[in-house]
Design a protein around this motif. Structure first.
Motif, mmCIF file in Angstrom:
data_model
loop_
_atom_site.group_PDB
_atom_site.id
_atom_site.type_symbol
_atom_site.label_atom_id
_atom_site.label_comp_id
_atom_site.label_asym_id
_atom_site.label_seq_id
_atom_site.Cartn_x
_atom_site.Cartn_y
_atom_site.Cartn_z
ATOM 1 N N MET A 45 0.713 -1.242 0.136
ATOM 2 C CA MET A 45 -0.042 0.203 0.057
ATOM 3 C C MET A 45 0.915 1.127 0.058
ATOM 4 S SD MET A 45 -2.604 1.330 2.698
ATOM 5 C CE MET A 45 -3.485 -0.195 3.095
ATOM 6 N N ASN A 46 1.645 1.323 -1.000
ATOM 7 C CA ASN A 46 2.701 2.396 -1.000
ATOM 8 C C ASN A 46 2.349 3.732 -1.914
ATOM 9 O OD1 ASN A 46 4.772 3.121 1.055
ATOM 10 N ND2 ASN A 46 6.326 3.199 -0.840
ATOM 11 N N GLU A 47 0.800 4.250 -1.687
ATOM 12 C CA GLU A 47 0.412 5.410 -2.150
ATOM 13 C C GLU A 47 -0.132 6.315 -1.206
ATOM 14 O OE1 GLU A 47 -2.107 5.089 -5.448
ATOM 15 O OE2 GLU A 47 -0.952 3.657 -6.316
ATOM 16 N N LEU A 48 0.126 7.612 -0.982
ATOM 17 C CA LEU A 48 -0.439 8.514 -0.494
ATOM 18 C C LEU A 48 -1.941 8.318 -0.440
ATOM 19 C CD1 LEU A 48 1.836 11.626 -0.501
ATOM 20 C CD2 LEU A 48 1.880 9.777 1.336
ATOM 21 N N SER A 49 -2.335 8.307 -1.622
ATOM 22 C CA SER A 49 -3.934 8.119 -1.781
ATOM 23 C C SER A 49 -4.412 6.915 -1.007
ATOM 24 C CB SER A 49 -4.231 8.307 -3.251
ATOM 25 O OG SER A 49 -3.654 7.291 -3.825
ATOM 26 N N LEU A 50 -3.704 5.851 -1.097
ATOM 27 C CA LEU A 50 -4.426 4.691 -0.637
ATOM 28 C C LEU A 50 -4.229 4.824 0.962
ATOM 29 C CD1 LEU A 50 -2.838 1.756 -2.530
ATOM 30 C CD2 LEU A 50 -5.230 2.819 -2.680
ATOM 31 N N ALA A 64 5.329 4.168 7.379
ATOM 32 C CA ALA A 64 5.563 4.914 6.250
ATOM 33 C C ALA A 64 6.058 6.239 6.226
ATOM 34 C CB ALA A 64 4.490 4.777 5.147
ATOM 35 N N ALA A 65 5.139 7.286 7.120
ATOM 36 C CA ALA A 65 5.598 8.597 7.583
ATOM 37 C C ALA A 65 6.923 8.827 8.066
ATOM 38 C CB ALA A 65 4.439 9.090 8.119
ATOM 39 N N GLU A 66 7.160 7.759 9.231
ATOM 40 C CA GLU A 66 8.316 7.897 10.040
ATOM 41 C C GLU A 66 9.552 7.495 9.094
ATOM 42 O OE1 GLU A 66 7.458 5.526 13.433
ATOM 43 O OE2 GLU A 66 6.576 7.136 14.488
ATOM 44 N N LYS A 67 9.431 6.668 8.130
ATOM 45 C CA LYS A 67 10.634 6.534 7.154
ATOM 46 C C LYS A 67 11.064 7.708 6.482
ATOM 47 C CE LYS A 67 12.085 2.906 4.047
ATOM 48 N NZ LYS A 67 11.454 2.144 2.931
ATOM 49 N N THR A 68 10.019 8.822 6.315
ATOM 50 C CA THR A 68 10.575 9.985 5.559
ATOM 51 C C THR A 68 11.203 10.902 6.439
ATOM 52 O OG1 THR A 68 8.377 11.151 5.771
ATOM 53 C CG2 THR A 68 8.748 9.745 3.722
ATOM 54 N N ASN A 74 11.417 13.225 0.384
ATOM 55 C CA ASN A 74 12.383 12.737 -0.395
ATOM 56 C C ASN A 74 12.284 11.137 -0.796
ATOM 57 O OD1 ASN A 74 11.869 10.919 2.021
ATOM 58 N ND2 ASN A 74 12.770 12.197 3.588
ATOM 59 N N GLU A 75 13.603 10.756 -1.214
ATOM 60 C CA GLU A 75 13.438 9.632 -1.848
ATOM 61 C C GLU A 75 12.468 8.352 -1.162
ATOM 62 O OE1 GLU A 75 17.713 8.497 0.025
ATOM 63 O OE2 GLU A 75 17.155 7.001 -1.244
ATOM 64 N N TYR A 76 12.199 8.615 0.268
ATOM 65 C CA TYR A 76 11.237 7.381 0.904
ATOM 66 C C TYR A 76 9.807 7.820 0.921
ATOM 67 C CZ TYR A 76 15.760 6.195 2.759
ATOM 68 O OH TYR A 76 17.114 5.712 2.789
ATOM 69 N N CYS A 77 9.524 9.359 0.237
ATOM 70 C CA CYS A 77 7.969 9.532 0.282
ATOM 71 C C CYS A 77 7.242 8.868 -0.701
ATOM 72 C CB CYS A 77 7.947 10.848 0.123
ATOM 73 S SG CYS A 77 6.126 11.718 0.295
ATOM 74 N N PRO A 78 6.170 8.183 -0.379
ATOM 75 C CA PRO A 78 5.382 7.423 -1.558
ATOM 76 C C PRO A 78 4.833 8.554 -2.607
ATOM 77 C CG PRO A 78 4.602 6.821 0.623
ATOM 78 C CD PRO A 78 5.724 8.068 1.135
ATOM 79 N N PRO A 79 4.582 7.968 -3.575
ATOM 80 C CA PRO A 79 3.895 8.815 -4.550
ATOM 81 C C PRO A 79 2.267 9.175 -4.273
ATOM 82 C CG PRO A 79 4.129 6.608 -5.525
ATOM 83 C CD PRO A 79 4.717 6.730 -4.148
ATOM 84 N N MET A 80 1.674 10.072 -4.642
ATOM 85 C CA MET A 80 0.249 10.476 -4.423
ATOM 86 C C MET A 80 -0.656 9.427 -4.885
ATOM 87 S SD MET A 80 -1.870 12.364 -3.157
ATOM 88 C CE MET A 80 -0.813 13.781 -2.738
ATOM 89 N N GLY A 81 -0.298 8.791 -6.165
ATOM 90 C CA GLY A 81 -1.116 7.947 -6.640
ATOM 91 C C GLY A 81 -2.474 8.377 -6.988
ATOM 92 N N ASP A 82 -3.320 7.571 -7.274
ATOM 93 C CA ASP A 82 -4.753 8.149 -8.105
ATOM 94 C C ASP A 82 -5.791 8.528 -6.982
ATOM 95 O OD1 ASP A 82 -7.050 8.362 -9.395
ATOM 96 O OD2 ASP A 82 -7.090 6.278 -10.190
ATOM 97 N N ILE A 83 -5.542 10.006 -6.608
ATOM 98 C CA ILE A 83 -6.481 10.298 -5.530
ATOM 99 C C ILE A 83 -7.844 10.656 -5.846
ATOM 100 C CG2 ILE A 83 -5.526 12.853 -5.886
ATOM 101 C CD1 ILE A 83 -6.374 11.529 -2.400
ATOM 102 N N ASN A 84 -8.077 10.616 -7.156
ATOM 103 C CA ASN A 84 -9.297 11.201 -7.871
ATOM 104 C C ASN A 84 -10.207 10.080 -7.627
ATOM 105 O OD1 ASN A 84 -8.323 13.604 -8.527
ATOM 106 N ND2 ASN A 84 -8.351 13.368 -10.561
ATOM 107 N N SER A 85 -9.710 8.771 -8.082
ATOM 108 C CA SER A 85 -10.658 7.599 -7.680
ATOM 109 C C SER A 85 -10.744 7.131 -6.287
ATOM 110 C CB SER A 85 -9.709 6.388 -8.138
ATOM 111 O OG SER A 85 -9.600 6.389 -9.770
#
Ligand SMILES: Nc1ncnc2c1ncn2[C@@H]1O[C@H](COP(=O)(O)OP(=O)(O)O)[C@@H](O)[C@H]1O
Ligand code: FES
Ligand SMILES: [Mg+2]
Lengths: 184, 122
Positions: free
Chosen positions: A1-6, A75-79, A102-113
């Protein structure tokens, strides 16, 4: 589950499962960080429950549950960021998560969906979304939509199409050329 | 730019359809597991596929909702389809492609897609 939108979806589902009627989600992006805050008016937690909820596999649900909040926190603490939760029994809950870009920050992903399926799959609840990036803000509020379309339902085909197009336009405005990354 | 006025136009159109069709009593329900396991396994994409396909076909008597955990972690995404008067069907290891086929065959042609159901030997 490595997306901010998830993560937003997981937090909103926690709110739904807590019986919330209104969920407010804010996503604020700056050049340095992303902050996600989800506030609900669900059944809330006691001080003890709040402590357990973020730190362990604590769950009040059936099945192999209790992984959601710890997963997001890690996931948040990793950044270099973190997760904070404040809750009051019978009042509601607020979860804030801060990611450092930074390099550890997950991508946003499909927030619209995520926004669209929450509005449609929980048609008896209301959601307010606010996404802000460098001063540009988009909002989406199911209460505004329902007021305009009653007695038609938010899940009906025409409305669901409108929501998809609206969100695509709004996030394109917010994110500009990088819209591909976040749309369907 | 999408405007709120367009929503009012949609309402007028839907109101006409509601008058023609009366209340449609035989509502079909599709529930998709949206607990942590479901989200990890791709429930968002599966729900999108259901919603998009229903929208594309103009099917209005099917509601797609989220459900919690039904303890089938390793078979997520899970979708439970309930047609009134028929036994409910649990589809497992769903994908967007499978969702489209479930709409086509189960919802439109009224034939359960046996090979996607729980316990089916593929
Ligand atoms: N928004 C909320 N309102 C009330 N209780 C919550 C909320 N979010 C989480 N909780 C409590 O914390 C527990 C752990 O949440 P989580 O880590 O996401 O795992 P799960 O949702 O699988 O139980 C939940 O079972 C619930 O008791
Ligand atoms: S805990 Fe895995 S599906 Fe419920
Ligand atoms: Mg959870």
């Amino acid at each position: 589950m490595n997306e901010l939108s998830l993560f937003v979806l997981e937090l909103a589902e926690n709110s739904a499962e807590a019986g919330a009627l209104l969920v407010k989600a804010e996503v604020r992006l700056t050049p340095e960080s992303v902050e996600i805050t989800v506030t609900d008016d669900g059944k809330g937690m006691t001080a003890e429950q709040s402590r357990d909820a973020v730190n362990t596999d604590y769950t009040t649900k059936l099945g192999r549950r209790g992984r959601g909040l710890p997963l997001i926190k890690a996931a948040a603490e990793k950044t270099g960021g973190g997760l904070s939760l404040s809750s009051r029994a019978k009042k509601g809950t607020r979860v804030s998560v801060r990611f450092i870009k930074n390099e550890y920050c997950p991508p946003m992903g499909d927030i619209n969906s995520v926004i669209r399926i929450l509005a449609i799959c929980h048609s008896d609840m209301d959601f307010r979304f606010e996404i802000e990036q460098s001063g540009k803000i988009m909002t989406f509020d199911t209460r505004v939509i329902k007021e305009r379309i009653a007695p038609a339902k938010i899940s009906c085909g025409g409305v669901s199409a409108w929501i998809r197009e609206y969100l695509n336009e709004q996030t394109e405005f917010i994110f500009g050329g990088a819209a591909n990354e976040i749309t369907c | 730019m999408k405007s709120l006025a367009e929503l009012q136009a949609i309402r007028e159109k839907t109101r006409l359809q509601l008058n023609l069709r009366h209340e449609s009593p035989d509502n079909v329900s599709i529930k998709v597991g949206l607990a942590t396991c479901g989200i990890e396994a791709g429930a968002r994409e599966v729900i999108c596929a259901f919603v998009d396909e229903l929208e594309k076909r103009g099917i209005e008597n099917v509601t797609v909702t989220a459900m919690g955990c039904i303890d089938k972690c390793d078979k997520e995404p899970v979708a439970v389809v309930e047609v009134p008067g028929e036994e409910k069907v649990t589809y497992v290891n769903m994908t967007p492609e499978k969702a489209v086929r479930v709409i086509e065959e189960h919802i439109v042609n009224k034939k359960v897609v046996a090979e996607y159901t729980d316990g089916a030997t593929v």
